[in-house]
Design a protein around this motif. Structure first.
Motif, PDB file in Angstrom:
ATOM      1  N   LEU A 256      51.567 -44.054   5.963  1.00 31.56           N
ATOM      2  CA  LEU A 256      52.683 -43.118   6.109  1.00 31.56           C
ATOM      3  C   LEU A 256      53.762 -43.684   7.023  1.00 31.56           C
ATOM      4  O   LEU A 256      54.963 -43.567   6.739  1.00 31.56           O
ATOM      5  N   SER A 257      53.349 -44.337   8.112  1.00 33.22           N
ATOM      6  CA  SER A 257      54.325 -44.886   9.057  1.00 33.22           C
ATOM      7  C   SER A 257      55.065 -46.089   8.473  1.00 33.22           C
ATOM      8  O   SER A 257      56.174 -46.404   8.919  1.00 33.22           O
ATOM      9  N   SER A 258      54.444 -46.765   7.496  1.00 37.45           N
ATOM     10  CA  SER A 258      55.117 -47.910   6.882  1.00 37.45           C
ATOM     11  C   SER A 258      55.962 -47.515   5.678  1.00 37.45           C
ATOM     12  O   SER A 258      56.466 -48.380   4.970  1.00 37.45           O
ATOM     13  N   GLY A 259      56.101 -46.208   5.457  1.00 44.06           N
ATOM     14  CA  GLY A 259      56.933 -45.725   4.371  1.00 44.06           C
ATOM     15  C   GLY A 259      56.200 -45.522   3.067  1.00 44.06           C
ATOM     16  O   GLY A 259      56.831 -45.441   2.007  1.00 44.06           O
ATOM     17  N   GLY A 260      54.864 -45.437   3.124  1.00 47.48           N
ATOM     18  CA  GLY A 260      54.097 -45.266   1.904  1.00 47.48           C
ATOM     19  C   GLY A 260      54.237 -43.899   1.276  1.00 47.48           C
ATOM     20  O   GLY A 260      54.070 -43.729   0.076  1.00 47.48           O
ATOM     21  N   GLY A 261      54.535 -42.898   2.098  1.00 45.39           N
ATOM     22  CA  GLY A 261      54.743 -41.557   1.578  1.00 45.39           C
ATOM     23  C   GLY A 261      53.520 -40.972   0.915  1.00 45.39           C
ATOM     24  O   GLY A 261      52.462 -40.820   1.528  1.00 45.39           O
ATOM     25  N   ALA A 262      53.645 -40.647  -0.375  1.00 39.11           N
ATOM     26  CA  ALA A 262      52.571 -39.967  -1.105  1.00 39.11           C
ATOM     27  C   ALA A 262      51.314 -40.819  -1.218  1.00 39.11           C
ATOM     28  O   ALA A 262      50.225 -40.277  -1.461  1.00 39.11           O
TER      29      ALA A 262
ATOM     30  N   SER B  31      49.673 -42.113   1.037  1.00 38.32           N
ATOM     31  CA  SER B  31      48.754 -41.801   2.129  1.00 38.32           C
ATOM     32  C   SER B  31      47.989 -40.501   1.891  1.00 38.32           C
ATOM     33  O   SER B  31      46.997 -40.232   2.572  1.00 38.32           O
ATOM     34  N   LEU B  32      48.428 -39.692   0.941  1.00 37.31           N
ATOM     35  CA  LEU B  32      47.812 -38.384   0.722  1.00 37.31           C
ATOM     36  C   LEU B  32      46.328 -38.475   0.350  1.00 37.31           C
ATOM     37  O   LEU B  32      45.509 -37.715   0.896  1.00 37.31           O
TER      38      LEU B  32
END
Length: 293
Positions: free
Chosen positions: A147-153, A155-156
């Motif tokens: 999520l912190s690296s911009g992975g967004g969804a 990481s869900l």
């Protein structure tokens, strides 16, 4: 600290549940199968040593395999050096490095084992909690990193996995408490029966003496073979070889002999069998001593 159950008048186990003395021998066929298989491995290992490719260490080096001039042009693999002035590799360096790594692993394993014994004896419930917490936190931490690296969804799924694991552990919290108590009993048994530790170390050493030759035999078997053209090469331009995806690859490849491939498969099975056998003997030894204790 006394062991659990000192206040009870009757032992937890008697002769009805624990068979003292010599037990009937079982699985005789498997015993002889294992012994004969180990004899076959030893004979194959000696054969592999006698017929090994003396130039193996140089023939498998990337610097040698990336030169298309070193690939054989006739039928069958090349078992000798072609157009190479490189110094021969001394395998003693590998054996020395393996010995140092093995020694460090053994000493480190003993220290970590003693530390774990102390922690499970003094704080069994805390250790169970730490184990449970790590299994929940690891996927959660991976999700946070994505999520912190911009992975967004992306990481869900990791957050969902962490939540499911935590929920399951919550449902089985009473069983986890029982696990803590059982670990405490086991650690007390190890503390009051120090011979278990030394017996386990001796078994590990015996297992090491069995597994190490098997590993050496597998390496020697792999050294029986020769150099062949790399089958993934589709284009050769100068000293560079590429595959069908235009990726640079080694022009040559090492090909073990047919019998060596079969031996390595058989030896790998015996390697796993030997490791599991030592582990099983250790489990039965510790369980038997603990049951009598």
């Amino acid at each position: 600290m006394g062991r659990p159950g000192d206040h009870e008048d009757q032992p937890m186990l008697d002769n009805t549940f624990y068979l003292h003395g010599k037990r009937p021998e079982r699985d005789t066929a498997w015993k002889w199968t294992y012994i004969l298989s180990m004899v076959v491995c030893a004979i194959g290992g000696v054969y592999a040593w006698v017929h090994r490719n003396k130039d193996f260490s140089t023939l498998i080096s990337p610097d040698y395999l990336k030169d298309p001039d070193h690939c054989p042009t006739g039928h069958g693999p090349s078992r000798h050096l072609l157009q190479s002035d490189d110094d021969d590799y001394n395998p003693t360096y590998f054996m020395e490095a393996m010995g140092v790594a093995s020694g460090v692993s053994i000493v480190g394993g003993i220290l970590l084992g003693l530390l774990a014994l102390y922690l499970y004896r003094s704080k069994p419930h805390t250790m169970v909690g730490v184990s449970v917490g790590l299994q929940v936190l690891l996927p959660a931490a991976a999700g946070i990193a994505i999520l912190s690296s911009g992975g967004g969804a992306a990481s869900l799924p990791l957050f969902i996995t962490a939540g499911i694991i935590g929920f399951v552990f919550y449902l089985y919290r009473e069983q986890l408490a029982l696990v803590g108590r059982l670990l405490s009993i086991s650690s007390h048994a190890l503390y009051e029966n120090a011979s278990i530790v030394w017996g386990s170390l001796i078994l590990q050493f015996i297992g090491f003496l069995v597994v190490l030759p098997l590993l050496a035999f597998l390496i020697l078997a792999y050294a029986n073979g020769g150099v062949v053209p790399n089958p993934s090469v589709v284009k050769i331009q100068g000293d560079t070889c590429s595959d069908d995806q235009r990726n640079e690859v080694l022009c040559c490849a090492w090909q073990p002999d047919g019998w060596a491939v079969a031996y390595m498969s058989f030896g790998s099975v015996m390697l796993g069998w030997s490791s599991l056998l030592v582990f099983t003997i250790k489990v039965f030894m510790i369980s038997g001593v603990t049951a009598q204790w």
